[in-house]
Design a protein around this motif. Sequence first.
Motif, PDB file in Angstrom:
ATOM      1  N   ARG A  85       0.846  -1.181   0.000  1.00 36.37           N
ATOM      2  CA  ARG A  85       0.000   0.000   0.000  1.00 36.37           C
ATOM      3  C   ARG A  85       0.886   1.237   0.000  1.00 36.37           C
ATOM      4  O   ARG A  85       1.801   1.371   0.804  1.00 36.37           O
ATOM      5  CB  ARG A  85      -0.893   0.014   1.233  1.00 36.37           C
ATOM      6  N   ALA A  86       0.615   2.112  -0.902  1.00 39.50           N
ATOM      7  CA  ALA A  86       1.345   3.377  -0.968  1.00 39.50           C
ATOM      8  C   ALA A  86       0.425   4.409  -1.598  1.00 39.50           C
ATOM      9  O   ALA A  86      -0.178   4.161  -2.649  1.00 39.50           O
ATOM     10  CB  ALA A  86       2.629   3.226  -1.785  1.00 39.50           C
ATOM     11  N   THR A 136       3.920   7.678  -3.903  1.00 40.47           N
ATOM     12  CA  THR A 136       4.460   7.037  -5.095  1.00 40.47           C
ATOM     13  C   THR A 136       5.003   8.084  -6.057  1.00 40.47           C
ATOM     14  O   THR A 136       6.060   7.895  -6.671  1.00 40.47           O
ATOM     15  CB  THR A 136       3.388   6.181  -5.779  1.00 40.47           C
ATOM     16  N   ALA A 137       4.293   9.191  -6.184  1.00 46.96           N
ATOM     17  CA  ALA A 137       4.738  10.258  -7.082  1.00 46.96           C
ATOM     18  C   ALA A 137       6.049  10.869  -6.606  1.00 46.96           C
ATOM     19  O   ALA A 137       6.936  11.164  -7.411  1.00 46.96           O
ATOM     20  CB  ALA A 137       3.648  11.335  -7.199  1.00 46.96           C
ATOM     21  N   VAL A 138       6.173  11.066  -5.294  1.00 47.93           N
ATOM     22  CA  VAL A 138       7.427  11.589  -4.741  1.00 47.93           C
ATOM     23  C   VAL A 138       8.570  10.616  -5.007  1.00 47.93           C
ATOM     24  O   VAL A 138       9.670  11.007  -5.410  1.00 47.93           O
ATOM     25  CB  VAL A 138       7.276  11.863  -3.231  1.00 47.93           C
ATOM     26  N   ALA A 139       8.305   9.324  -4.776  1.00 46.32           N
ATOM     27  CA  ALA A 139       9.328   8.309  -5.032  1.00 46.32           C
ATOM     28  C   ALA A 139       9.743   8.322  -6.497  1.00 46.32           C
ATOM     29  O   ALA A 139      10.929   8.261  -6.822  1.00 46.32           O
ATOM     30  CB  ALA A 139       8.812   6.926  -4.629  1.00 46.32           C
ATOM     31  N   ARG A 140       8.747   8.398  -7.380  1.00 46.49           N
ATOM     32  CA  ARG A 140       9.061   8.426  -8.809  1.00 46.49           C
ATOM     33  C   ARG A 140       9.959   9.634  -9.137  1.00 46.49           C
ATOM     34  O   ARG A 140      10.959   9.503  -9.848  1.00 46.49           O
ATOM     35  CB  ARG A 140       7.779   8.495  -9.631  1.00 46.49           C
ATOM     36  N   GLY A 141       9.596  10.790  -8.598  1.00 47.10           N
ATOM     37  CA  GLY A 141      10.383  11.985  -8.882  1.00 47.10           C
ATOM     38  C   GLY A 141      11.807  11.875  -8.371  1.00 47.10           C
ATOM     39  O   GLY A 141      12.762  12.228  -9.071  1.00 47.10           O
ATOM     40  N   LEU A 142      11.950  11.381  -7.140  1.00 50.22           N
ATOM     41  CA  LEU A 142      13.288  11.243  -6.564  1.00 50.22           C
ATOM     42  C   LEU A 142      14.125  10.228  -7.332  1.00 50.22           C
ATOM     43  O   LEU A 142      15.302  10.464  -7.628  1.00 50.22           O
ATOM     44  CB  LEU A 142      13.188  10.831  -5.094  1.00 50.22           C
ATOM     45  N   VAL A 143      13.509   9.085  -7.645  1.00 45.75           N
ATOM     46  CA  VAL A 143      14.253   8.030  -8.345  1.00 45.75           C
ATOM     47  C   VAL A 143      14.635   8.481  -9.742  1.00 45.75           C
ATOM     48  O   VAL A 143      15.794   8.312 -10.170  1.00 45.75           O
ATOM     49  CB  VAL A 143      13.429   6.726  -8.385  1.00 45.75           C
ATOM     50  N   GLU A 144      13.696   9.058 -10.476  1.00 46.22           N
ATOM     51  CA  GLU A 144      14.004   9.492 -11.829  1.00 46.22           C
ATOM     52  C   GLU A 144      15.069  10.585 -11.821  1.00 46.22           C
ATOM     53  O   GLU A 144      15.975  10.592 -12.665  1.00 46.22           O
ATOM     54  CB  GLU A 144      12.736   9.972 -12.537  1.00 46.22           C
ATOM     55  N   ARG A 145      14.977  11.499 -10.868  1.00 45.75           N
ATOM     56  CA  ARG A 145      15.987  12.558 -10.775  1.00 45.75           C
ATOM     57  C   ARG A 145      17.347  11.969 -10.433  1.00 45.75           C
ATOM     58  O   ARG A 145      18.369  12.343 -11.011  1.00 45.75           O
ATOM     59  CB  ARG A 145      15.570  13.567  -9.697  1.00 45.75           C
ATOM     60  N   GLY A 146      17.364  11.039  -9.479  1.00 44.73           N
ATOM     61  CA  GLY A 146      18.630  10.452  -9.079  1.00 44.73           C
ATOM     62  C   GLY A 146      19.260   9.625 -10.179  1.00 44.73           C
ATOM     63  O   GLY A 146      20.467   9.741 -10.449  1.00 44.73           O
ATOM     64  N   LEU A 147      18.458   8.795 -10.850  1.00 45.58           N
ATOM     65  CA  LEU A 147      19.002   7.955 -11.913  1.00 45.58           C
ATOM     66  C   LEU A 147      19.519   8.785 -13.081  1.00 45.58           C
ATOM     67  O   LEU A 147      20.483   8.416 -13.746  1.00 45.58           O
ATOM     68  CB  LEU A 147      17.944   6.967 -12.393  1.00 45.58           C
ATOM     69  N   HIS A 150       7.974   1.931  -8.901  1.00 40.14           N
ATOM     70  CA  HIS A 150       7.978   3.154  -8.098  1.00 40.14           C
ATOM     71  C   HIS A 150       7.079   3.022  -6.866  1.00 40.14           C
ATOM     72  O   HIS A 150       7.391   3.585  -5.807  1.00 40.14           O
ATOM     73  CB  HIS A 150       7.554   4.346  -8.951  1.00 40.14           C
ATOM     74  N   ARG A 151       6.011   2.284  -6.999  1.00 42.55           N
ATOM     75  CA  ARG A 151       5.125   2.090  -5.842  1.00 42.55           C
ATOM     76  C   ARG A 151       5.848   1.312  -4.742  1.00 42.55           C
ATOM     77  O   ARG A 151       5.741   1.655  -3.560  1.00 42.55           O
ATOM     78  CB  ARG A 151       3.872   1.347  -6.278  1.00 42.55           C
ATOM     79  N   ARG A 152       6.592   0.271  -5.118  1.00 41.45           N
ATOM     80  CA  ARG A 152       7.324  -0.501  -4.109  1.00 41.45           C
ATOM     81  C   ARG A 152       8.389   0.360  -3.428  1.00 41.45           C
ATOM     82  O   ARG A 152       8.565   0.306  -2.209  1.00 41.45           O
ATOM     83  CB  ARG A 152       7.975  -1.725  -4.754  1.00 41.45           C
ATOM     84  N   ILE A 153       9.100   1.152  -4.210  1.00 37.67           N
ATOM     85  CA  ILE A 153      10.132   2.007  -3.619  1.00 37.67           C
ATOM     86  C   ILE A 153       9.495   3.076  -2.736  1.00 37.67           C
ATOM     87  O   ILE A 153       9.999   3.393  -1.653  1.00 37.67           O
ATOM     88  CB  ILE A 153      11.008   2.631  -4.715  1.00 37.67           C
ATOM     89  N   GLY A 154       8.376   3.620  -3.165  1.00 35.39           N
ATOM     90  CA  GLY A 154       7.690   4.619  -2.351  1.00 35.39           C
ATOM     91  C   GLY A 154       7.238   4.072  -1.019  1.00 35.39           C
ATOM     92  O   GLY A 154       7.251   4.771  -0.007  1.00 35.39           O
ATOM     93  N   ALA A 155       6.828   2.796  -0.994  1.00 34.01           N
ATOM     94  CA  ALA A 155       6.346   2.191   0.249  1.00 34.01           C
ATOM     95  C   ALA A 155       7.468   1.633   1.103  1.00 34.01           C
ATOM     96  O   ALA A 155       7.444   1.749   2.335  1.00 34.01           O
ATOM     97  CB  ALA A 155       5.349   1.077  -0.076  1.00 34.01           C
ATOM     98  N   TRP A 180      10.844   7.074   7.122  1.00 37.41           N
ATOM     99  CA  TRP A 180      10.359   6.174   6.073  1.00 37.41           C
ATOM    100  C   TRP A 180      11.009   4.797   6.111  1.00 37.41           C
ATOM    101  O   TRP A 180      10.449   3.830   5.586  1.00 37.41           O
ATOM    102  CB  TRP A 180      10.563   6.790   4.687  1.00 37.41           C
ATOM    103  N   ALA A 181      12.183   4.690   6.730  1.00 39.66           N
ATOM    104  CA  ALA A 181      12.865   3.393   6.756  1.00 39.66           C
ATOM    105  C   ALA A 181      12.200   2.469   7.781  1.00 39.66           C
ATOM    106  O   ALA A 181      11.790   2.899   8.854  1.00 39.66           O
ATOM    107  CB  ALA A 181      14.339   3.589   7.107  1.00 39.66           C
ATOM    108  N   HIS A 182      12.096   1.184   7.443  1.00 38.67           N
ATOM    109  CA  HIS A 182      11.514   0.206   8.354  1.00 38.67           C
ATOM    110  C   HIS A 182      12.515  -0.168   9.442  1.00 38.67           C
ATOM    111  O   HIS A 182      13.719  -0.252   9.206  1.00 38.67           O
ATOM    112  CB  HIS A 182      11.116  -1.057   7.585  1.00 38.67           C
ATOM    113  N   ARG A 183      12.008  -0.392  10.635  1.00 44.40           N
ATOM    114  CA  ARG A 183      12.859  -0.831  11.745  1.00 44.40           C
ATOM    115  C   ARG A 183      13.031  -2.341  11.694  1.00 44.40           C
ATOM    116  O   ARG A 183      12.141  -3.075  11.265  1.00 44.40           O
ATOM    117  CB  ARG A 183      12.226  -0.441  13.082  1.00 44.40           C
TER     118      ARG A 183
END
Length: 441
Positions: free
Chosen positions: A33-34, A39-50, A93-98, A144-147
């Motif tokens: 679930r995200a 998901t949009a933020v994750a997409r933006g960060l990942v695309e910018r970083g890559l 991107h959804r998996r990375i966002g979550a 955002w990181a899981h414990r």
Amino acid sequence: MTLSTSSDAPGGTTGRRPPVDPERWPDVVRLPRASAPRTAVARGLVERGLARMPLRVRHEAGPLRVPRPGAPRDDTPREGTPTLTLHDPEAFHRRIGADGLIGFGESYMAGEWDSDDLVGLLTVIATHVDALIPAPLRLLRGAWAHRRPLSDRSTLEGARANIHRHYDLSNDLFALFLDPSLTYSSALFDTLPATPDALTAAQHRKIDRLLDAAGVRRGTRLLEIGTGWGELAIRAAARGAEVLTVTLSEEQRDLALRRIADAGPAGRVTVELCDYREVEGRYDAVVSVEMIEAVGADFWPSYFTALRRLLAPGGIVALQAITMPHDRMLATARTHTWISKYVFPGGLIPSRHAIARESAAAGLDITHDIGFGDHYAETLRLWRERFVEQPGAVDALGFDRTFRRMWELYLAYSEAGFRSRYLDVRQFRMVASGPDGEASR
């Protein structure tokens, strides 16, 4: 419910993909679930970083996207520019966002992305990892990181469960990609790059350097913490040492006993199913190879205290350990990662600083500290190549395609860590501080 995944062909293919077993891999089958904004933020960060990295991103049936002008250059000595092919960008991107990097790994297991050069791609990402997340957002990592699950802590019971989940998978599985010595740690080659037929000799060279550092010879009372499949114990016994080697893996213990009996020195080697905290006695030498990574930071004081307690006056500790930079170690110490979820539960790679601090607190002085990370990269390459060449043999052992993708990613991810210098492997020689140290021997 099943999730379609890509084919086994390098770089992936289009079309119908084999299903993932929902009972064995629930978090691979089920998209997390995200929210759409996350998901949009994750997409933006990942695309910018890559886009800032020296790699190509290709959407299946879409355009090839090359690095922007002025992107950082990759100095890894590999031919070509690796390509990240996204078969299902939305799921990726959804998996990375979550789930961050856990989602990145699960997306590969699900077949949602591939690469024509998996190690090269991961090496680029590891080298330029800071480009993925802007510096201000790194300060919010805890949000955002899981414990890590408390159940993964390496208590006496937890350590047994953690070891079982990895080392008791199947002796036959490890035999598929390890060399005949069944040594599951970095080799030490005489030349690089290495050839497959050099691996066994390189493993023996590594073992012999540890035994030499510990002064193991005829009559030495040697304790090995972490038996593996018995090769170090066999070589130590061949020198005339009396060896006690301990492990928490029943599969390893059983095969080590057979290998030791076949090699001849059974009368000089005792193999026990035992935690390092339960070992008694005093030993002239204590050797432990890449076992500290499974201990967990909470138990490093117990580990080094045990090393010191088990040393006879004048005794020597020889320790081989994977290490990472101290700031990276601190950032990941409490974080649940893809590796800790699927490969090595409960573990943490230490830094040189942490090893020096914990050993000193336990009354041990480091006298030698030698690194050879390039050799681990080559060791992992040889293991990975052997593994991926035998999909049918892996399947015949009862492991499915999702496991094969997981294990290939684990080996490639680890190799990339060493090629990018994010990881190192080191051998430490330690002696007791004060009057019980080397001078008393």
